[in-house]
Write a protein that holds these residues in place. Structure first.
Motif, PDB file in Angstrom:
ATOM      1  N   GLN A 100      16.180   4.098  76.786  1.00 15.73           N
ATOM      2  CA  GLN A 100      14.673   3.473  75.066  1.00 15.73           C
ATOM      3  C   GLN A 100      13.398   3.322  75.641  1.00 15.73           C
ATOM      4  OE1 GLN A 100      16.821  -0.407  74.767  1.00 15.73           O
ATOM      5  NE2 GLN A 100      18.775   0.890  74.562  1.00 15.73           N
ATOM      6  N   LEU A 101      12.947   4.417  74.909  1.00 13.23           N
ATOM      7  CA  LEU A 101      11.577   4.246  75.022  1.00 13.23           C
ATOM      8  C   LEU A 101      10.578   4.234  74.070  1.00 13.23           C
ATOM      9  CD1 LEU A 101       9.731   5.849  77.393  1.00 13.23           C
ATOM     10  CD2 LEU A 101       9.674   7.860  74.909  1.00 13.23           C
ATOM     11  N   THR A 102       9.406   2.920  74.567  1.00  7.41           N
ATOM     12  CA  THR A 102       8.640   2.897  72.756  1.00  7.41           C
ATOM     13  C   THR A 102       7.439   3.952  73.153  1.00  7.41           C
ATOM     14  OG1 THR A 102       9.026   1.152  72.722  1.00  7.41           O
ATOM     15  CG2 THR A 102       7.281   1.194  72.199  1.00  7.41           C
ATOM     16  N   ILE A 103       6.664   4.389  71.895  1.00  5.47           N
ATOM     17  CA  ILE A 103       5.639   5.013  72.174  1.00  5.47           C
ATOM     18  C   ILE A 103       4.631   4.830  71.204  1.00  5.47           C
ATOM     19  CG2 ILE A 103       6.616   6.652  70.810  1.00  5.47           C
ATOM     20  CD1 ILE A 103       5.268   9.092  73.432  1.00  5.47           C
ATOM     21  N   ARG A 104       3.806   4.245  71.512  1.00  7.92           N
ATOM     22  CA  ARG A 104       2.712   4.248  70.129  1.00  7.92           C
ATOM     23  C   ARG A 104       1.802   5.544  70.673  1.00  7.92           C
ATOM     24  NH1 ARG A 104      -2.250   1.448  70.107  1.00  7.92           N
ATOM     25  NH2 ARG A 104      -2.785   0.159  67.913  1.00  7.92           N
ATOM     26  N   TYR A 105       0.420   6.112  69.576  1.00  9.86           N
ATOM     27  CA  TYR A 105      -0.437   7.308  69.327  1.00  9.86           C
ATOM     28  C   TYR A 105      -1.351   6.327  68.499  1.00  9.86           C
ATOM     29  CZ  TYR A 105       3.379  11.028  70.844  1.00  9.86           C
ATOM     30  OH  TYR A 105       4.335  11.965  70.980  1.00  9.86           O
ATOM     31  N   GLN A 106      -2.307   7.497  68.890  1.00  5.43           N
ATOM     32  CA  GLN A 106      -4.046   6.192  68.431  1.00  5.43           C
ATOM     33  C   GLN A 106      -3.399   5.963  67.473  1.00  5.43           C
ATOM     34  OE1 GLN A 106      -7.581   8.491  69.415  1.00  5.43           O
ATOM     35  NE2 GLN A 106      -7.980   6.674  70.261  1.00  5.43           N
ATOM     36  N   GLY A 107      -3.799   5.216  66.479  1.00  3.88           N
ATOM     37  CA  GLY A 107      -4.273   4.855  64.950  1.00  3.88           C
ATOM     38  C   GLY A 107      -2.372   4.727  64.674  1.00  3.88           C
ATOM     39  N   SER A 108      -1.849   5.067  64.691  1.00  2.00           N
ATOM     40  CA  SER A 108      -0.516   4.540  64.820  1.00  2.00           C
ATOM     41  C   SER A 108       0.825   3.781  65.184  1.00  2.00           C
ATOM     42  CB  SER A 108       0.392   6.242  64.863  1.00  2.00           C
ATOM     43  OG  SER A 108       0.177   6.917  64.474  1.00  2.00           O
ATOM     44  N   PRO A 109       1.727   2.774  64.422  1.00  4.01           N
ATOM     45  CA  PRO A 109       1.918   1.995  65.681  1.00  4.01           C
ATOM     46  C   PRO A 109       3.115   2.092  66.340  1.00  4.01           C
ATOM     47  CG  PRO A 109       2.837   2.306  63.057  1.00  4.01           C
ATOM     48  CD  PRO A 109       1.808   3.092  63.694  1.00  4.01           C
ATOM     49  N   ALA A 110       3.609   1.711  67.470  1.00  5.56           N
ATOM     50  CA  ALA A 110       4.766   2.019  68.115  1.00  5.56           C
ATOM     51  C   ALA A 110       6.260   1.935  67.781  1.00  5.56           C
ATOM     52  CB  ALA A 110       4.562   0.532  69.307  1.00  5.56           C
ATOM     53  N   GLU A 111       6.772   3.466  68.239  1.00  2.02           N
ATOM     54  CA  GLU A 111       7.707   3.703  67.901  1.00  2.02           C
ATOM     55  C   GLU A 111       9.151   3.602  69.114  1.00  2.02           C
ATOM     56  OE1 GLU A 111       8.144   4.169  64.803  1.00  2.02           O
ATOM     57  OE2 GLU A 111       6.969   4.765  63.472  1.00  2.02           O
ATOM     58  N   ASP A 112      10.368   2.921  68.465  1.00  3.56           N
ATOM     59  CA  ASP A 112      11.059   2.972  69.310  1.00  3.56           C
ATOM     60  C   ASP A 112      11.819   3.964  69.872  1.00  3.56           C
ATOM     61  OD1 ASP A 112      10.135  -0.020  70.561  1.00  3.56           O
ATOM     62  OD2 ASP A 112      11.287  -0.387  69.140  1.00  3.56           O
ATOM     63  N   LEU A 113      12.495   4.711  70.429  1.00  3.01           N
ATOM     64  CA  LEU A 113      12.833   5.078  70.559  1.00  3.01           C
ATOM     65  C   LEU A 113      14.820   5.348  71.089  1.00  3.01           C
ATOM     66  CD1 LEU A 113      10.850   8.960  71.609  1.00  3.01           C
ATOM     67  CD2 LEU A 113      11.293   7.964  69.133  1.00  3.01           C
ATOM     68  N   THR A 114      15.133   6.018  70.864  1.00  2.02           N
ATOM     69  CA  THR A 114      16.779   6.201  71.488  1.00  2.02           C
ATOM     70  C   THR A 114      16.684   7.741  71.728  1.00  2.02           C
ATOM     71  OG1 THR A 114      17.957   5.696  69.669  1.00  2.02           O
ATOM     72  CG2 THR A 114      17.736   3.857  70.432  1.00  2.02           C
ATOM     73  N   PRO A 115      18.289   7.900  72.303  1.00  4.42           N
ATOM     74  CA  PRO A 115      18.731   9.230  72.574  1.00  4.42           C
ATOM     75  C   PRO A 115      18.896  10.039  71.807  1.00  4.42           C
ATOM     76  CG  PRO A 115      19.558   7.377  74.480  1.00  4.42           C
ATOM     77  CD  PRO A 115      18.836   7.022  73.624  1.00  4.42           C
ATOM     78  N   GLY A 116      18.801  11.239  71.448  1.00  6.21           N
ATOM     79  CA  GLY A 116      18.422  12.560  70.651  1.00  6.21           C
ATOM     80  C   GLY A 116      17.301  12.011  69.502  1.00  6.21           C
ATOM     81  N   GLU A 117      16.285  11.120  69.575  1.00  4.30           N
ATOM     82  CA  GLU A 117      15.160  10.818  68.598  1.00  4.30           C
ATOM     83  C   GLU A 117      13.595  11.517  69.350  1.00  4.30           C
ATOM     84  OE1 GLU A 117      15.561   7.367  65.873  1.00  4.30           O
ATOM     85  OE2 GLU A 117      15.046   6.704  68.531  1.00  4.30           O
TER      86      GLU A 117
END
Length: 157
Positions: A100-117
């Motif tokens: 399970q990964l949380t990724i945040r790109y500059q200028g965007s909200p954080a997104e939680d990814l689960t397998p396959g996303e």
């Protein structure tokens, strides 16, 4: 008055059509590259990540040469690991394979990814990611340019 083609003309047209189809097929001939298959648990050669990442980060090259365009890699980090803010000279295309990964790109909200996303990061856009939970996170990442990671010390706001 419309003339109907003679059988000789029809045969010539048919031969031309077959020749055109055959020459078109040659345009789509298989590339010189060989097919590749791999899984996270296969006998991949895992190595360390670029020096800007703390110990614990590993990469495995799936296809291509990371020093050249169009390389595909797996990136694996342990649970609780934060991939520090960085950017790439290439766009990156990510699919989370495990964890399970949380990724945040500059200028965007954080997104939680689960397998396959899937996540897409444009070239030069700083981002940060954290592997949530106790288990590792493995990401498939495709790069258009050579694989690199450029440390980012500014704000991701």
């Amino acid at each position: 008055m419309t003339k109907t083609p003679t059988s000789g003309v029809r045969i010539a047209l048919a031969i031309s059509a077959v020749s055109l189809a055959a020459s078109s097929a040659n345009v789509h001939a298989a590339p010189a590259a060989k097919p590749v298959t791999a899984t996270v648990n296969s006998a991949l050669k895992w190595g360390s990540c670029p020096q800007i990442f703390p110990a614990g980060c590993q990469i495995a090259v799936l296809n291509g040469d990371p020093a050249k365009p169009n390389a595909d890699i797996f990136l694996r980090v342990p649970g609780g690991y934060t991939i520090p803010p960085h950017s790439h000279t290439s766009p990156e295309r990510i699919v989370l394979v495990e964890g399970q990964l949380t990724i945040r790109y500059q200028g965007s909200p954080a997104e939680d990814l689960t397998p396959g996303e899937y996540a897409y990061g444009p070239a030069g856009l700083p981002h940060v990611a954290t592997c949530k939970g106790a288990g590792p996170c493995t990401l498939f990442i495709a790069f258009e340019s050579a694989v690199d990671a450029i440390a980012f010390t500014g704000s991701l706001k």
